[in-house]
Design an enzyme around this catalytic site. Sequence first.
Site, PDB file in Angstrom:
ATOM      1  CE1 TYR B 154      -3.743   1.593   0.990  1.00  0.00           C
ATOM      2  CE2 TYR B 154      -2.763   2.450   2.383  1.00  0.00           C
ATOM      3  CZ  TYR B 154      -4.401   3.048   1.256  1.00  0.00           C
ATOM      4  OH  TYR B 154      -4.540   3.909   1.617  1.00  0.00           O
ATOM      5  CE  LYS B 158      -3.448   5.401  -1.229  1.00  0.00           C
ATOM      6  NZ  LYS B 158      -4.460   5.290  -2.442  1.00  0.00           N
TER       7      LYS B 158
END
Lengths: 78, 247
Positions: B154, B158
């Site tokens: 993640y 990002k």
Amino acid sequence: MAEDILARIQKIVAERLDVDEAAVKPEASFKEDLDADSLDVVELVMELEDEFDIEISDEDAEKIVTVGDVIDYIKSHQ
Amino acid sequence: MLEGKTALVTGASRGIGRAVALELARLGANVAVNYAGSVEAANEVVKEIQDLGRESACYQCDISDPDAVQDMIKSVVSTFGRLDILINNAGITKDNLLMRMKEEEWDAVINTNLKGIFNTTKAVSRQMMKQRSGRIINMASVVGVTGNAGQANYVAAKAGVIGLTKTAARELASRNITVNAVAPGFISTDMTEVLPEDVKGQMLSQIPLGRMGSPEDVASVVAFLASDASAYMTGQVLRVDGGMVMQ
């Protein structure tokens, strides 16, 4: 037929790149002679797709260097 | 503020995406609602937007699939006639310690959260270049700036979104298309609902404003970036995190 295609291309290119239609010759390179940047070429390809109702793949678009390349492409894909 | 504009919000059936879709509609935009799974939830959002007097329709599409994205964008443009605002919000989590993370977990998160944004941005930039205007707003995350244990996939996605935002901003600036990112902190959504209480407590202790954010807290900042008020901003990352990260 070829003249007609050239005339239509000249109009679009001259307008987009702010150059004289006379400068848009088959041997003219978009980047070297007509002062187009990479994004200009991408946009021109988009406009030509609309004008001639064709779809130019990313791979083929990358091979387009001169005005003549566009004429050849359109002739062989119409 | 956004009258006559058309926005596409990915992952708009719930959470932050839903709040953004409703806020943009409240400010006057017509909104295309993208969703991956729940058609009922997406239809509910469409109905709420229509109740505000705006046009809306929902589009099922897995944004990690470039062909499906291309079709969706074509369909949105033919339905609404234009596309002014793209909100890249859709995202998933598959948390695990780096040592235990499976390749599938890594790929799934990168494919949706990072490649998905590449797919949508590439597909809309054509339309926006023709229009000579556009707003692209990407949902990053504060963890993309700080890192976060248990979220290698993640966080990498990002952080990648932040780099993609800055690059797209540079490439598209000459065509009057701005690209910015919003980096939410700890926001109360289904995604954070599943976190264990001790993790929540620990995160709360790091937030100067002393509370979790709401989806609406994020939506109002996204709306600012979608409006003319932010016309001179591009390539920026705005943190909406209660002060969790300050630089």
